[in-house]
Design an enzyme around this catalytic site. Structure first.
Site, PDB file in Angstrom:
ATOM      1  N   ASN A  22       1.002  -1.294   0.066  1.00 51.11           N
ATOM      2  CA  ASN A  22      -0.089   0.155   0.092  1.00 51.11           C
ATOM      3  C   ASN A  22       0.888   1.067   0.029  1.00 51.11           C
ATOM      4  O   ASN A  22       1.361   1.695   0.974  1.00 51.11           O
ATOM      5  CB  ASN A  22      -0.996  -0.015   1.248  1.00 51.11           C
ATOM      6  CG  ASN A  22      -1.578   1.280   1.475  1.00 51.11           C
ATOM      7  OD1 ASN A  22      -1.679   1.921   0.631  1.00 51.11           O
ATOM      8  ND2 ASN A  22      -2.255   1.451   2.733  1.00 51.11           N
ATOM      9  N   LYS A  24       0.154   4.264  -0.308  1.00 55.09           N
ATOM     10  CA  LYS A  24      -0.454   5.592   0.321  1.00 55.09           C
ATOM     11  C   LYS A  24      -0.132   6.673  -0.630  1.00 55.09           C
ATOM     12  O   LYS A  24      -0.095   6.414  -1.997  1.00 55.09           O
ATOM     13  CB  LYS A  24      -0.116   5.790   1.466  1.00 55.09           C
ATOM     14  CG  LYS A  24      -0.108   4.518   2.525  1.00 55.09           C
ATOM     15  CD  LYS A  24      -0.010   4.607   3.951  1.00 55.09           C
ATOM     16  CE  LYS A  24      -0.145   3.512   4.620  1.00 55.09           C
ATOM     17  NZ  LYS A  24      -0.151   3.584   6.231  1.00 55.09           N
ATOM     18  N   HIS A 114      -9.529   1.376   4.685  1.00 59.86           N
ATOM     19  CA  HIS A 114      -8.190   1.590   5.394  1.00 59.86           C
ATOM     20  C   HIS A 114      -8.518   2.508   6.499  1.00 59.86           C
ATOM     21  O   HIS A 114      -9.187   3.311   6.508  1.00 59.86           O
ATOM     22  CB  HIS A 114      -7.262   2.105   4.603  1.00 59.86           C
ATOM     23  CG  HIS A 114      -5.623   2.156   5.016  1.00 59.86           C
ATOM     24  ND1 HIS A 114      -5.466   3.162   5.985  1.00 59.86           N
ATOM     25  CD2 HIS A 114      -4.899   1.351   5.120  1.00 59.86           C
ATOM     26  CE1 HIS A 114      -3.999   2.856   6.372  1.00 59.86           C
ATOM     27  NE2 HIS A 114      -3.769   1.687   5.618  1.00 59.86           N
ATOM     28  N   GLU A 116      -6.711   4.814   7.580  1.00 61.81           N
ATOM     29  CA  GLU A 116      -6.624   6.370   7.263  1.00 61.81           C
ATOM     30  C   GLU A 116      -7.848   6.913   6.686  1.00 61.81           C
ATOM     31  O   GLU A 116      -8.087   8.150   6.847  1.00 61.81           O
ATOM     32  CB  GLU A 116      -5.185   6.353   6.325  1.00 61.81           C
ATOM     33  CG  GLU A 116      -4.063   6.348   7.296  1.00 61.81           C
ATOM     34  CD  GLU A 116      -2.971   5.560   6.560  1.00 61.81           C
ATOM     35  OE1 GLU A 116      -2.809   5.737   5.345  1.00 61.81           O
ATOM     36  OE2 GLU A 116      -2.069   5.144   7.358  1.00 61.81           O
ATOM     37  N   GLU A 184      -5.515  -4.811  10.202  1.00 65.87           N
ATOM     38  CA  GLU A 184      -4.583  -3.918  10.696  1.00 65.87           C
ATOM     39  C   GLU A 184      -4.868  -2.835  11.764  1.00 65.87           C
ATOM     40  O   GLU A 184      -5.727  -2.115  11.901  1.00 65.87           O
ATOM     41  CB  GLU A 184      -4.653  -2.997   9.361  1.00 65.87           C
ATOM     42  CG  GLU A 184      -4.215  -3.445   8.288  1.00 65.87           C
ATOM     43  CD  GLU A 184      -3.485  -2.292   7.095  1.00 65.87           C
ATOM     44  OE1 GLU A 184      -2.433  -2.655   6.940  1.00 65.87           O
ATOM     45  OE2 GLU A 184      -4.248  -1.482   7.051  1.00 65.87           O
ATOM     46  N   GLY A 190       2.359   2.200  10.959  1.00 68.14           N
ATOM     47  CA  GLY A 190       3.438   3.259  10.883  1.00 68.14           C
ATOM     48  C   GLY A 190       4.260   3.577  12.142  1.00 68.14           C
ATOM     49  O   GLY A 190       4.822   4.637  12.348  1.00 68.14           O
ATOM     50  N   SER A 230       3.139  -2.043  10.467  1.00 72.60           N
ATOM     51  CA  SER A 230       4.714  -2.270  10.699  1.00 72.60           C
ATOM     52  C   SER A 230       5.180  -3.470  10.271  1.00 72.60           C
ATOM     53  O   SER A 230       6.335  -3.958  11.058  1.00 72.60           O
ATOM     54  CB  SER A 230       4.971  -1.977  12.147  1.00 72.60           C
ATOM     55  OG  SER A 230       4.666  -0.619  12.479  1.00 72.60           O
TER      56      SER A 230
END
Ligand code: PGA
Length: 272
Positions: A22, A24, A114, A116, A184, A190, A230
């Protein structure tokens, strides 16, 4: 994907692992061309068996046409997809991208829900479900992302939120659907602090139980559940040893060619 006998328990069926990058909002279309070309070459050089471990990249929308052209022209054994899709087919939705457009670009996958998007764009479970429907309508395989925040983890434990997000996302999905689920944990994305393989397995097993309940044993048995958060070359092998973890959704490490290729080649360092 391996053929699945209907009587085989979901947890013991062999599913083709999927390592998905991904990107992003990183890499423009020129960088995407260079990256995808190098990735394919380096994996081929290493003798990677693409039928044994599938590799997919998720570039920004503006890169997709370039990636499509390159993959088709050079017959690269890489899959690609988008990072989001509109719940609508067409019309007055400024800035949105239709599943029909993604299908035209030969995307195989689309990431939906996702964290985000859920947090920065306030995407609700209902929208996630509508986007899953839109993806399936256009023959795109949705990669449905679910995961708990650190606060959820403390209040509700590890699996309650991912399980309820998955149930909501599958609302109206029929048992014929081809889907991928990505677990996730938001606290792991991250942060450099991945879940442990055991934590990932516990939640993945709960998610598979939801798949069995909603879509039936056969679909649950062939549906891949990825871990994301991660993931790097140093920890991928541990996740891949777990029976219900069938791959990884990789963010930061997917932008580093050597690191990502090494994640894809996890079978070579299973003992590490
Ligand atoms: P990360 O991101 O690998 O950088 O933690 C994962 C993701 O957001 O899909």
């Amino acid at each position: 994907m391996a053929a699945v006998a209907s009587s085989t328990p979901a947890s013991t069926v062999r599913r083709t692992p999927l390592i998905a990058g991904n990107w992003k909002m990183n890499l423009d279309h020129l960088q995407a061309i260079a990256f995808v070309q190098k990735l394919a070459w380096s994996l081929k050089d290493a003798g990677h068996d693409f039928t044994g471990v599938e590799v997919a990249v998720f570039p920004p929308f503006t890169d997709l046409r370039s990636v499509q052209t390159l993959v088709a022209a050079d017959k690269l054994p890489l899959a690609f997809g988008a990072q989001d899709v509109s719940e609508h087919d067409s019309g007055a939705y400024t800035g949105e991208i239709s599943g029909a457009f993604l299908a035209q670009l030969e995307c195989r996958y689309v990431i939906i829900g996702h964290s985000e998007r859920r947090t920065l764009h306030a995407e609700s479970n209902e929208q996630v479900s509508a986007k899953v429907q839109a993806a399936l309508k256009h023959n795109l395989t949705p990669v449905i992302c679910v995961g708990e925040t650190a606060e959820d983890l403390e209040t509700h434990g590890p699996s309650a939120v991912p399980v309820s997000q998955l149930r909501a996302a599958l609302d109206g999905v029929t048992s014929a659907a081809d889907i991928v689920v990505a677990y996730e944990p938001v606290w792991a994305i991250g942060s450099g602090q991945a879940a442990t393989p055991d934590q990932a397995e516990q939640v993945a097993a709960q998610l598979r139980a939801v798949l069995v309940e909603v879509l039936g044993e056969d679909v649950a048995a062939k549906t891949r559940i990825l871990y994301g958060g991660s993931v790097k070359a140093a920890n991928i092998a541990g996740f891949m040893r777990e029976p219900n973890v069938d791959g990884a959704l990789v963010g930061g490490a997917s932008l580093d060619l050597t690191e990502f290729a090494s994640i894809v080649r996890y079978q070579k360092h299973v003992g590490s």
